[in-house]
Design a protein around this motif. Structure first.
Motif, PDB file in Angstrom:
ATOM      1  N   UNK A 141      89.218  23.146 -17.005  1.00 51.45           N
ATOM      2  CA  UNK A 141      89.250  23.782 -15.685  1.00 51.45           C
ATOM      3  C   UNK A 141      87.888  23.670 -15.010  1.00 51.45           C
ATOM      4  N   UNK A 142      86.832  23.861 -15.798  1.00 50.62           N
ATOM      5  CA  UNK A 142      85.472  23.764 -15.256  1.00 50.62           C
ATOM      6  C   UNK A 142      85.183  22.350 -14.778  1.00 50.62           C
ATOM      7  N   UNK A 143      85.612  21.328 -15.537  1.00 45.90           N
ATOM      8  CA  UNK A 143      85.392  19.944 -15.137  1.00 45.90           C
ATOM      9  C   UNK A 143      86.179  19.596 -13.874  1.00 45.90           C
ATOM     10  N   UNK A 144      87.215  20.345 -13.608  1.00 44.91           N
ATOM     11  CA  UNK A 144      87.992  20.144 -12.387  1.00 44.91           C
ATOM     12  C   UNK A 144      87.383  20.890 -11.201  1.00 44.91           C
ATOM     13  N   UNK A 145      86.329  21.664 -11.455  1.00 47.69           N
ATOM     14  CA  UNK A 145      85.688  22.435 -10.398  1.00 47.69           C
ATOM     15  C   UNK A 145      86.487  23.654  -9.976  1.00 47.69           C
ATOM     16  N   UNK A 146      87.325  24.178 -10.881  1.00 48.38           N
ATOM     17  CA  UNK A 146      88.249  25.251 -10.526  1.00 48.38           C
ATOM     18  C   UNK A 146      87.994  26.540 -11.284  1.00 48.38           C
ATOM     19  N   UNK A 147      86.883  26.617 -11.977  1.00 43.82           N
ATOM     20  CA  UNK A 147      86.622  27.801 -12.785  1.00 43.82           C
ATOM     21  C   UNK A 147      86.568  29.075 -11.938  1.00 43.82           C
ATOM     22  N   UNK A 148      85.864  29.031 -10.834  1.00 52.33           N
ATOM     23  CA  UNK A 148      85.747  30.229  -9.993  1.00 52.33           C
ATOM     24  C   UNK A 148      87.109  30.648  -9.452  1.00 52.33           C
ATOM     25  N   UNK A 149      87.922  29.689  -9.041  1.00 50.66           N
ATOM     26  CA  UNK A 149      89.253  30.012  -8.514  1.00 50.66           C
ATOM     27  C   UNK A 149      90.110  30.683  -9.583  1.00 50.66           C
ATOM     28  N   UNK A 150      90.006  30.206 -10.822  1.00 46.72           N
ATOM     29  CA  UNK A 150      90.769  30.803 -11.918  1.00 46.72           C
ATOM     30  C   UNK A 150      90.270  32.209 -12.223  1.00 46.72           C
TER      31      UNK A 150
ATOM     32  N   UNK B  72      88.778  34.235 -10.233  1.00 43.04           N
ATOM     33  CA  UNK B  72      89.117  35.121  -9.124  1.00 43.04           C
ATOM     34  C   UNK B  72      90.573  35.593  -9.185  1.00 43.04           C
ATOM     35  N   UNK B  73      91.396  34.873  -9.934  1.00 42.49           N
ATOM     36  CA  UNK B  73      92.821  35.214 -10.016  1.00 42.49           C
ATOM     37  C   UNK B  73      93.202  35.851 -11.346  1.00 42.49           C
ATOM     38  N   UNK B  74      92.220  36.286 -12.123  1.00 43.49           N
ATOM     39  CA  UNK B  74      92.526  36.933 -13.397  1.00 43.49           C
ATOM     40  C   UNK B  74      93.464  38.118 -13.198  1.00 43.49           C
ATOM     41  N   UNK B  75      94.285  38.370 -14.207  1.00 39.65           N
ATOM     42  CA  UNK B  75      95.216  39.498 -14.152  1.00 39.65           C
ATOM     43  C   UNK B  75      94.460  40.814 -13.992  1.00 39.65           C
TER      44      UNK B  75
ATOM     45  N   UNK C 282      95.867  34.907 -16.718  1.00 40.51           N
ATOM     46  CA  UNK C 282      96.182  34.633 -15.319  1.00 40.51           C
ATOM     47  C   UNK C 282      97.692  34.483 -15.189  1.00 40.51           C
ATOM     48  N   UNK C 283      98.227  34.843 -14.033  1.00 38.18           N
ATOM     49  CA  UNK C 283      99.657  34.668 -13.802  1.00 38.18           C
ATOM     50  C   UNK C 283      99.962  33.178 -13.699  1.00 38.18           C
ATOM     51  N   UNK C 284     101.046  32.775 -14.336  1.00 38.36           N
ATOM     52  CA  UNK C 284     101.357  31.351 -14.424  1.00 38.36           C
ATOM     53  C   UNK C 284     101.499  30.707 -13.046  1.00 38.36           C
ATOM     54  N   UNK C 285     102.193  31.374 -12.144  1.00 40.18           N
ATOM     55  CA  UNK C 285     102.388  30.786 -10.821  1.00 40.18           C
ATOM     56  C   UNK C 285     101.085  30.719 -10.031  1.00 40.18           C
ATOM     57  N   UNK C 286     100.172  31.654 -10.255  1.00 40.11           N
ATOM     58  CA  UNK C 286      98.854  31.589  -9.621  1.00 40.11           C
ATOM     59  C   UNK C 286      98.089  30.369 -10.126  1.00 40.11           C
ATOM     60  N   UNK C 287      98.171  30.129 -11.431  1.00 41.27           N
ATOM     61  CA  UNK C 287      97.494  28.967 -12.015  1.00 41.27           C
ATOM     62  C   UNK C 287      98.088  27.677 -11.457  1.00 41.27           C
ATOM     63  N   UNK C 288      99.399  27.634 -11.374  1.00 42.11           N
ATOM     64  CA  UNK C 288     100.069  26.462 -10.813  1.00 42.11           C
ATOM     65  C   UNK C 288      99.627  26.206  -9.378  1.00 42.11           C
ATOM     66  N   UNK C 289      99.505  27.265  -8.588  1.00 44.12           N
ATOM     67  CA  UNK C 289      99.096  27.114  -7.189  1.00 44.12           C
ATOM     68  C   UNK C 289      97.663  26.600  -7.085  1.00 44.12           C
ATOM     69  N   UNK C 290      96.791  27.056  -7.977  1.00 45.55           N
ATOM     70  CA  UNK C 290      95.405  26.573  -7.977  1.00 45.55           C
ATOM     71  C   UNK C 290      95.367  25.076  -8.238  1.00 45.55           C
TER      72      UNK C 290
ATOM     73  N   UNK D 125     102.843  45.873 -17.409  1.00 45.60           N
ATOM     74  CA  UNK D 125     101.507  45.743 -16.848  1.00 45.60           C
ATOM     75  C   UNK D 125     101.615  45.374 -15.383  1.00 45.60           C
ATOM     76  N   UNK D 126     100.529  45.571 -14.651  1.00 48.09           N
ATOM     77  CA  UNK D 126     100.501  45.247 -13.230  1.00 48.09           C
ATOM     78  C   UNK D 126      99.266  44.414 -12.923  1.00 48.09           C
ATOM     79  N   UNK D 127      99.425  43.159 -12.507  1.00 49.22           N
ATOM     80  CA  UNK D 127      98.267  42.343 -12.111  1.00 49.22           C
ATOM     81  C   UNK D 127      97.509  43.010 -10.969  1.00 49.22           C
ATOM     82  N   UNK D 128      96.200  42.878 -10.989  1.00 51.90           N
ATOM     83  CA  UNK D 128      95.374  43.617 -10.023  1.00 51.90           C
ATOM     84  C   UNK D 128      95.629  43.213  -8.578  1.00 51.90           C
ATOM     85  N   UNK D 129      96.104  41.986  -8.334  1.00 52.01           N
ATOM     86  CA  UNK D 129      96.277  41.504  -6.970  1.00 52.01           C
ATOM     87  C   UNK D 129      97.722  41.594  -6.486  1.00 52.01           C
TER      88      UNK D 129
END
Length: 422
Positions: A59-68, A70-73, A106-114, A213-217
């Motif tokens: 994920x880091x090599x893809x430049x997406x670490x911050x996006x992931x 930011x979407x943590x549960x 992370x929620x699976x669909x959030x990861x997919x969207x990223x 559980x309830x994801x924070x977002x």
């Protein structure tokens, strides 16, 4: 493929493995096309999945670490309610510290969207369609679709999950490769009537586990039902009414929030139910067709960390294709060799975890409660050592991630020249 042209690679599935594979194939100069049966990208949140240190490196090599991140549960506290034991409350970060040196939920669909957002401008996506047939050509693959016009591709990759359409068309019926691990899992989107706010609560009785559980977002919550009945259940995987009946039968008398959560099933905007099944294929490739992620080597939903496995598999498959200069006869076997050990360990881990996650007896429940108390009280390094010894969590930590991109010189990509191994 003519000299100087980039290979055309069709990928079935736009969840996790498909977009990750498309990202790296595009980086190496190939022309990926992703076809997805759903009419649009799913954005219901899905269920929570785990990414461990090796997959986070990708994920880091893809430049997406911050996006992931930011979407943590955002779960901070975990409370276990077990028969025969008082409530066990753990700090979520401390608990994770003893099982993984680095971890993101992370929620699976959030990861997919990223991953989709990172590829949508460079990769062709075709939504609302599915592969109908795959021709066995010597130099290319003729593909027909349920809705679109036939097209030709150099390779076809199935990244379409446990019940893969590509696998069915190429390798045969799923039952020939599946092994039921004895458990079932269901996830439903429900109102957050407990106001969980960064807390996950799990209630367990012998053979049945109910979590919420309830994801924070998100405003709503997720209810997770996991159980191990005495025998295999009779239902069709598309018959959601029957699946909900089975949950009523198995969770109707366990108390806690079960009655209210079961009552919400018919109103749930999103519902998932499946048996915890493991796939075992002798090979993941046939001719110009290969499989990746759950379509190839699902270790078991909810117990095998299959998302991390799929992400790594997609990265390795793309990398080996680049390293072989697009020669699939070399790349596919190399991909299988690179992933074989990890897949075997993930299978063993999942077989063990299904019994630990869903304890079958009161004695097992008690032992699990004591282990959680101990692990939660230990310093992280000691806890990690104990956890690896007890449940082999290290299987998802100790994976070497090659730097395939570092072995490319920028002038020999897209399948034009065999490249050295990274």
């Amino acid at each position: 493929m003519s000299e100087g042209s980039a290979m055309r690679i069709l990928i079935s599935g736009a969840s996790v493995a498909g977009p990750v594979l498309a990202y790296w194939l595009n980086q190496y100069g190939y022309r990926p096309t992703v076809v997805e049966r759903a009419p649009t990208l799913r954005k219901t949140g899905g269920h929570a999945v785990d990414l461990f240190r090796p997959s986070l490196r990708i994920v880091e090599r893809m430049g997406l670490r911050d996006a992931v991140l930011d979407s943590e549960v955002g779960t901070e506290r975990v409370t276990f309610l077990m028969e025969g034991a008082g409530p066990i409350r753990l700090d979520h970060h401390s608990a994770l510290g003893v099982t993984s040196s680095e971890h993101v939920e992370i929620m699976r669909d959030d990861l997919s969207e990223i991953f989709y957002d990172a590829t949508r401008d460079d990769v062709e996506y075709v939504f609302g369609d599915s592969i109908a047939s795959i021709g066995d050509g010597r130099d290319e693959v003729q593909v027909t679709f349920e809705r679109g016009s036939p097209r030709s591709f150099d390779l076809v990759i199935g990244a379409d999950g446990l019940h893969s359409n590509v696998r069915g068309l190429t390798f045969g019926e799923e039952r020939a490769f599946s092994r039921h691990l004895g458990g079932y899992v269901a996830v439903a989107t429900v109102p957050d009537h407990l106001g969980l706010s960064a807390e996950m609560i799990t209630m367990a009785v012998p053979g049945r586990v109910l979590s919420m559980y309830s994801p924070r977002h998100l405003d709503e919550a997720r209810a997770i039902f996991m159980f191990r009945p005495p025998g295999r259940l009779d239902y069709h995987r598309r018959d959601t009414a029957r699946q909900k009946e089975l949950l009523l039968e198995h969770f109707g008398g366990i108390g806690w929030e079960a009655p209210r959560l079961l009552a919400e099933l018919d109103r749930a905007p999103a519902f998932y139910f499946d048996e915890i099944t493991q796939l075992r294929l002798d090979s993941w490739s046939r001719g110009r067709v290969s499989l990746v992620g759950d379509a190839a080597y699902c270790p078991g939903p909810a117990v095998g960390a299959s998302t991390s496995l799929a992400l790594i598999g997609a990265y390795v498959l793309a990398g080996e294709l680049a390293a072989a200069g697009g020669d699939h006869t070399a790349a596919f076997p190399a991909y299988e060799r690179e992933m074989a050990g990890y897949v075997r360990r993930a299978r063993t881990y999942a077989e063990r975890m299904v019994k630990q996650v869903i304890p079958g007896t009161r004695a097992q429940l008690w032992a699990g409660a004591q282990t959680m108390r101990l692990v939660g009280a230990l310093p992280a390094p000691l806890g990690r050592a104990l956890s690896k010894r007890v449940n082999s969590m290290g299987v998802h930590e100790n994976i070497e991630i090659k730097n395939y991109l570092g072995s490319l010189d920028g002038h020999h990509r897209g399948g034009r020249r065999r490249l050295p191994r990274a």
